[in-house]
Structure formats: structure tokens, C-alpha cells
Write a protein that holds these residues in place. Structure first.
Motif, mmCIF file in Angstrom:
data_model
loop_
_atom_site.group_PDB
_atom_site.id
_atom_site.type_symbol
_atom_site.label_atom_id
_atom_site.label_comp_id
_atom_site.label_asym_id
_atom_site.label_seq_id
_atom_site.Cartn_x
_atom_site.Cartn_y
_atom_site.Cartn_z
ATOM 1 N N PRO A 154 45.783 53.850 32.967
ATOM 2 C CA PRO A 154 45.253 54.645 34.088
ATOM 3 C C PRO A 154 43.722 54.672 34.121
ATOM 4 N N GLY A 155 43.094 54.856 32.976
ATOM 5 C CA GLY A 155 41.633 54.843 32.926
ATOM 6 C C GLY A 155 41.056 53.466 33.194
ATOM 7 N N LEU A 156 41.706 52.447 32.660
ATOM 8 C CA LEU A 156 41.227 51.083 32.867
ATOM 9 C C LEU A 156 41.379 50.657 34.331
ATOM 10 N N ASN A 157 42.493 51.018 34.956
ATOM 11 C CA ASN A 157 42.689 50.677 36.372
ATOM 12 C C ASN A 157 41.670 51.374 37.263
ATOM 13 N N TYR A 158 41.318 52.609 36.919
ATOM 14 C CA TYR A 158 40.298 53.323 37.690
ATOM 15 C C TYR A 158 38.965 52.582 37.634
ATOM 16 N N ILE A 159 38.603 52.094 36.471
ATOM 17 C CA ILE A 159 37.342 51.361 36.327
ATOM 18 C C ILE A 159 37.421 50.004 37.011
ATOM 19 N N ARG A 160 38.568 49.344 36.946
ATOM 20 C CA ARG A 160 38.726 48.019 37.569
ATOM 21 C C ARG A 160 38.547 48.067 39.090
ATOM 22 N N ARG A 161 38.745 49.241 39.687
ATOM 23 C CA ARG A 161 38.548 49.344 41.136
ATOM 24 C C ARG A 161 37.078 49.197 41.518
ATOM 25 N N PHE A 162 36.171 49.480 40.584
ATOM 26 C CA PHE A 162 34.751 49.521 40.905
ATOM 27 C C PHE A 162 33.944 48.356 40.351
ATOM 28 N N ILE A 163 34.497 47.577 39.430
ATOM 29 C CA ILE A 163 33.736 46.458 38.888
ATOM 30 C C ILE A 163 34.299 45.149 39.441
ATOM 31 N N PRO A 164 33.436 44.164 39.623
ATOM 32 C CA PRO A 164 33.920 42.871 40.128
ATOM 33 C C PRO A 164 34.709 42.125 39.057
#
Length: 102
Positions: free
Chosen positions: A63-73
Motif C-alpha cells: 500500500p505504501g509503495l503503490n502510493y509512492i509509485r503514483r507520483f514517481i516516473p
């Protein structure tokens, strides 16, 4: 003296929060290493015990990793989200230690 008691309670809360962050950082590192071992076929997820551990780690970390993946290329096959999450947790922990009311 009552003010000192409140201060001790606040410091206890700070220590609890820091320990939770430390635990999550440890789980995150363990998840990263475990996914590398699965990808390099060192451990096999067909083993039921390995599958349960990987599923638990996935449910805790993704869940935390997916949240970050939304904002980084996306950088090809390299995933920087675990590094960013780890550094973000470290930053939050440092801010809490520095600015926690004493």
C-alpha cells in the motif's frame, strides 16, 4: 510535578511511534530482499511457508509503495519506490525526534 508526568507520557508516545517506524523499516528491507530472492529464483513461492510470508509482507508494504509509485516516473525495470519510502520514513522519524514537544 503533574506537568512532568505529561511530559513522560508524551516521550513514551514518541518512543512508541519511533519503534513502529523502525519496525516498518525493518519489514520493508526484509520485503525488498525477499522479492529479490524470489525474482532470482533463490527461494520458491510454491513452498506454502514462503508464500505465506511473501503474502504477509506484500500486504504490509505494497500500500505504501503503490502510493509512492503514483507520483514517481517509471525508470524501466528499476523501482525506486522502496528507497523513497524508506527515506521518507527516516525523514518523518527525524522530524518527530527534532520537533516533538518536550
Amino acid at each position: 510535578l503533574p506537568n512532568n508526568n505529561i511530559s513522560n507520557d508524551m516521550n513514551s508516545l514518541l518512543l512508541l511511534i519511533i519503534q513502529i517506524i523502525n519496525l516498518f523499516q525493518f519489514i520493508l528491507i526484509f520485503y525488498i530482499v525477499a522479492t529479490w530472492l524470489v525474482n532470482f529464483r533463490v527461494i520458491n513461492t510454491n513452498n506454502r511457508f514462503v508464500y505465506i510470508i511473501m503474502d504477509t509482507l506484500y500486504r504490509l508494504c505494497e500500500p505504501g509503495l503503490n502510493y509512492i509509485r503514483r507520483f514517481i516516473p517509471i525508470f524501466g525495470t528499476v523501482d525506486f519506490s522502496p528507497i523513497i519510502l524508506y527515506l521518507g520514513l527516516w525523514f518523518v522519524k527525524s522530524l518527530l525526534i527534532e520537533y516533538w514537544p518536550r
